[in-house]
Design an enzyme around this catalytic site. Structure first.
Site, PDB file in Angstrom:
ATOM      1  N   GLY A 107      -3.637   5.466   8.074  1.00  4.33           N
ATOM      2  CA  GLY A 107      -3.426   5.087   6.672  1.00  4.33           C
ATOM      3  C   GLY A 107      -3.852   3.635   6.514  1.00  4.33           C
ATOM      4  O   GLY A 107      -3.335   2.895   5.679  1.00  4.33           O
TER       5      GLY A 107
ATOM      6  N   ASN B 215      12.774   3.420   4.997  1.00  4.46           N
ATOM      7  CA  ASN B 215      12.569   2.043   4.538  1.00  4.46           C
ATOM      8  C   ASN B 215      12.716   1.091   5.726  1.00  4.46           C
ATOM      9  O   ASN B 215      13.698   1.166   6.457  1.00  4.46           O
ATOM     10  CB  ASN B 215      13.586   1.690   3.443  1.00  4.46           C
TER      11      ASN B 215
ATOM     12  N   HIS C  51       9.999   1.268  -8.772  1.00  2.00           N
ATOM     13  CA  HIS C  51       8.802   1.048  -7.960  1.00  2.00           C
ATOM     14  C   HIS C  51       7.578   0.761  -8.807  1.00  2.00           C
ATOM     15  O   HIS C  51       7.554   1.053 -10.009  1.00  2.00           O
ATOM     16  CB  HIS C  51       8.514   2.273  -7.081  1.00  2.00           C
TER      17      HIS C  51
ATOM     18  N   THR D 141       6.989   8.961   3.349  1.00  3.53           N
ATOM     19  CA  THR D 141       8.134   9.692   2.802  1.00  3.53           C
ATOM     20  C   THR D 141       7.859  11.201   2.780  1.00  3.53           C
ATOM     21  O   THR D 141       6.770  11.643   3.143  1.00  3.53           O
ATOM     22  CB  THR D 141       8.410   9.190   1.375  1.00  3.53           C
TER      23      THR D 141
ATOM     24  N   ALA E  48      -6.308   2.036   5.324  1.00  8.34           N
ATOM     25  CA  ALA E  48      -6.903   1.471   4.101  1.00  8.34           C
ATOM     26  C   ALA E  48      -5.875   1.333   2.982  1.00  8.34           C
ATOM     27  O   ALA E  48      -6.181   0.787   1.914  1.00  8.34           O
ATOM     28  CB  ALA E  48      -8.065   2.360   3.640  1.00  8.34           C
TER      29      ALA E  48
ATOM     30  N   LYS F 155       2.919   4.617  -6.998  1.00  6.52           N
ATOM     31  CA  LYS F 155       3.660   5.458  -6.041  1.00  6.52           C
ATOM     32  C   LYS F 155       3.534   6.926  -6.460  1.00  6.52           C
ATOM     33  O   LYS F 155       3.740   7.257  -7.623  1.00  6.52           O
ATOM     34  CB  LYS F 155       5.137   5.021  -6.012  1.00  6.52           C
TER      35      LYS F 155
ATOM     36  N   ALA G 177      11.404   6.319   9.439  1.00  8.34           N
ATOM     37  CA  ALA G 177      12.370   5.543   8.643  1.00  8.34           C
ATOM     38  C   ALA G 177      11.922   5.503   7.183  1.00  8.34           C
ATOM     39  O   ALA G 177      10.778   5.140   6.899  1.00  8.34           O
ATOM     40  CB  ALA G 177      12.482   4.126   9.193  1.00  8.34           C
TER      41      ALA G 177
HETATM   42  N1  LIG Z   1       9.233   3.294   5.122  1.00  9.83           N
HETATM   43  C1  LIG Z   1       8.895   2.206   4.406  1.00  9.83           C
HETATM   44  O1  LIG Z   1       9.454   1.099   4.608  1.00  9.83           O
HETATM   45  C2  LIG Z   1       7.828   2.316   3.377  1.00  9.83           C
HETATM   46  C3  LIG Z   1       7.284   3.529   3.120  1.00  9.83           C
HETATM   47  N2  LIG Z   1       6.270   3.636   2.228  1.00  9.83           N
HETATM   48  C4  LIG Z   1       5.674   4.968   2.144  1.00  9.83           C
HETATM   49  O2  LIG Z   1       4.469   4.926   2.906  1.00  9.83           O
HETATM   50  C5  LIG Z   1       3.507   5.815   2.324  1.00  9.83           C
HETATM   51  C6  LIG Z   1       2.220   5.040   2.050  1.00  9.83           C
HETATM   52  O3  LIG Z   1       2.460   4.070   1.050  1.00  9.83           O
HETATM   53  P1  LIG Z   1       1.277   3.143   0.527  1.00  9.83           P
HETATM   54  O4  LIG Z   1       0.654   2.428   1.681  1.00  9.83           O
HETATM   55  O5  LIG Z   1       1.828   2.370  -0.592  1.00  9.83           O
HETATM   56  O6  LIG Z   1       0.249   4.242  -0.020  1.00  9.83           O
HETATM   57  P2  LIG Z   1      -1.332   4.099  -0.217  1.00  9.83           P
HETATM   58  O7  LIG Z   1      -1.710   5.206  -1.152  1.00  9.83           O
HETATM   59  O8  LIG Z   1      -1.698   2.707  -0.583  1.00  9.83           O
HETATM   60  O9  LIG Z   1      -1.923   4.389   1.235  1.00  9.83           O
HETATM   61  C7  LIG Z   1      -1.975   5.645   1.834  1.00  9.83           C
HETATM   62  C8  LIG Z   1      -3.216   5.687   2.713  1.00  9.83           C
HETATM   63  O10 LIG Z   1      -3.183   6.880   3.474  1.00  9.83           O
HETATM   64  C9  LIG Z   1      -4.502   7.393   3.530  1.00  9.83           C
HETATM   65  N3  LIG Z   1      -4.463   8.805   3.868  1.00  9.83           N
HETATM   66  C10 LIG Z   1      -4.250   9.878   3.076  1.00  9.83           C
HETATM   67  N4  LIG Z   1      -4.313  11.009   3.780  1.00  9.83           N
HETATM   68  C11 LIG Z   1      -4.561  10.658   5.063  1.00  9.83           C
HETATM   69  C12 LIG Z   1      -4.732  11.375   6.266  1.00  9.83           C
HETATM   70  N5  LIG Z   1      -4.668  12.716   6.307  1.00  9.83           N
HETATM   71  N6  LIG Z   1      -4.972  10.695   7.417  1.00  9.83           N
HETATM   72  C13 LIG Z   1      -5.058   9.341   7.397  1.00  9.83           C
HETATM   73  N7  LIG Z   1      -4.915   8.609   6.279  1.00  9.83           N
HETATM   74  C14 LIG Z   1      -4.657   9.251   5.128  1.00  9.83           C
HETATM   75  C15 LIG Z   1      -5.050   7.102   2.125  1.00  9.83           C
HETATM   76  O11 LIG Z   1      -6.468   7.188   2.095  1.00  9.83           O
HETATM   77  C16 LIG Z   1      -4.519   5.704   1.908  1.00  9.83           C
HETATM   78  O12 LIG Z   1      -5.408   4.728   2.408  1.00  9.83           O
HETATM   79  C17 LIG Z   1       4.194   6.413   1.094  1.00  9.83           C
HETATM   80  O13 LIG Z   1       4.785   7.651   1.466  1.00  9.83           O
HETATM   81  C18 LIG Z   1       5.269   5.403   0.772  1.00  9.83           C
HETATM   82  O14 LIG Z   1       6.353   5.968   0.071  1.00  9.83           O
HETATM   83  C19 LIG Z   1       5.779   2.569   1.562  1.00  9.83           C
HETATM   84  C20 LIG Z   1       6.318   1.333   1.739  1.00  9.83           C
HETATM   85  C21 LIG Z   1       7.393   1.103   2.664  1.00  9.83           C
HETATM   86  O1  LIG Z   2       5.954   3.854  -1.982  1.00 11.92           O
HETATM   87  C1  LIG Z   2       6.552   2.767  -1.780  1.00 11.92           C
HETATM   88  O2  LIG Z   2       6.116   1.698  -2.189  1.00 11.92           O
HETATM   89  C2  LIG Z   2       7.798   2.790  -1.016  1.00 11.92           C
HETATM   90  N1  LIG Z   2       8.174   3.901  -0.461  1.00 11.92           N
HETATM   91  C3  LIG Z   2       9.332   4.115   0.325  1.00 11.92           C
HETATM   92  C4  LIG Z   2      10.269   5.069  -0.351  1.00 11.92           C
HETATM   93  O3  LIG Z   2       9.816   6.023  -1.010  1.00 11.92           O
HETATM   94  O4  LIG Z   2      11.485   4.919  -0.209  1.00 11.92           O
HETATM   95  C5  LIG Z   2       9.984   2.814   0.754  1.00 11.92           C
HETATM   96  C6  LIG Z   2       9.951   1.745  -0.278  1.00 11.92           C
HETATM   97  O5  LIG Z   2      10.810   2.094  -1.304  1.00 11.92           O
HETATM   98  C7  LIG Z   2       8.538   1.520  -0.794  1.00 11.92           C
END
Ligand SMILES: NC(=O)C1=CN([C@@H]2O[C@H](COP(=O)(O)OP(=O)(O)OC[C@H]3O[C@@H](n4cnc5c(N)ncnc54)[C@H](O)[C@@H]3O)[C@@H](O)[C@H]2O)C=CC1
Ligand SMILES: O=C(O)C1=N[C@H](C(=O)O)C[C@H](O)C1
Length: 246
Positions: free
Chosen positions: A9, A104, A132, A77, A11, A136, A102
């Site tokens: 992921g 978050n 958010h 998520t 990019a 998202k 995790a």
């Molecule tokens: N656990 C945490 O602390 C956090 C979790 N998240 C979660 O992380 C995930 C990603 O969030 P963002 O980076 O904001 O999204 P984003 O949309 O900016 O990035 C997702 C990336 O995954 C790539 N992707 C899609 N399918 C793929 C595959 N099969 N193989 C490899 N890459 C693939 C996309 O091309 C994109 O570059 C979401 O589910 C979000 O809710 C986001 C922020 C914090």
């Molecule tokens: O997509 C996000 O940005 C985030 N996703 C995670 C979630 O769905 O809980 C963590 C954080 O809230 C940011």
């Protein structure tokens, strides 16, 4: 010892931030960047993969890493009991591999979940509001779902009756989504990053817990703690609180 870290992921918003954090850490080395359409192969001979993609892709990516013997830190998520069980089954075949999932990685969000679970049994009413950025793709957030589940679990354990609510009519959705009996409301607003409020109420008082991630840098200490911790934690770990010994 230097740990080699692959980012899946790469990019995306989180992937880019993780690459920067790995490159700045003296004890970590970037093993590879992978995004949609890339062959994960041996993940650049990585020790650990960090996975931030989309709910529909994460399970297949994690299973691939486990089969390659690569530990994984997952922030994506959308995990269900069924998909977690598929990871457990794969880990049974590769018992030396560790997977940390995790919802978050921000320390304050993890603490908010913990404080909410502690407060839950003392209040009649509870509502969760997550806020958010509008890019998202899932709602409610994984964090809000987990928060509501922890609250519901604590209320059940203490025999707290359902929260009072006289609503008998109105627009569909006005009272949010029910997650394990807890109303969860999702706000999408340009300018926001990731925020959560947990509201508790009883006669004559309310308690509000609020956490704000203003920048994705807030997730990085948790992600890096996960990378360093997962190599010594074979099997499936759900929640950063386990790594932080909370
Ligand atoms: N656990 C945490 O602390 C956090 C979790 N998240 C979660 O992380 C995930 C990603 O969030 P963002 O980076 O904001 O999204 P984003 O949309 O900016 O990035 C997702 C990336 O995954 C790539 N992707 C899609 N399918 C793929 C595959 N099969 N193989 C490899 N890459 C693939 C996309 O091309 C994109 O570059 C979401 O589910 C979000 O809710 C986001 C922020 C914090
Ligand atoms: O997509 C996000 O940005 C985030 N996703 C995670 C979630 O769905 O809980 C963590 C954080 O809230 C940011």
């Amino acid at each position: 010892m230097t740990l080699r870290v692959a980012v899946i992921g790469a990019a995306g918003r989180m992937g880019r931030q993780v690459i920067e954090a790995v490159e700045q850490a003296a004890d970590l080395e970037l093993a590879g960047r992978f995004d949609v359409g890339d062959d994960l192969g041996d993940l650049g001979n990585a020790d650990v993969a960090v996975e931030f993609t989309v709910p529909g892709a994460t399970l297949a990516n994690v299973l691939h890493c486990v089969e390659q013997g690569v530990h994984v830190v997952v922030g994506t998520t959308g995990w269900t009991d069924e998909s977690l069980n598929q990871v457990r089954a794969a880990l049974a075949v590769h018992p030396k591999v560790g997977v940390l999932i995790a919802p978050n990685f921000a320390i304050g969000a993890v603490l908010t979940m913990r404080f909410a679970a502690q407060a839950a049994r003392f209040y009649e009413s509870v509502e969760v509001i997550e806020l958010h950025h509008p890019d998202k793709v899932d709602a409610p957030s994984g964090t809000a779902v987990r928060t509501a589940e922890l609250i519901a679990e604590a209320r059940r354990a203490a025999d707290v009756p359902p929260a009072p609510d006289a609503t008998a009519s109105g627009l569909e959705g006005a009272r949010g989504a029910q997650v394990d009996g807890v109303p969860v409301h999702a706000v999408r607003l340009r300018g926001l990053v990731a925020h959560e409020e947990v509201l508790f109420g009883s006669p004559g008082e309310t308690l509000t817990l609020r956490h704000d991630s203003y920048d994705r840098a807030s997730f990085m200490p948790g992600v890096l703690a996960g990378v360093r911790g997962v190599v010594d934690r074979p099997g499936l770990t759900v929640g950063l609180e386990e790594i932080l010994d909370l």
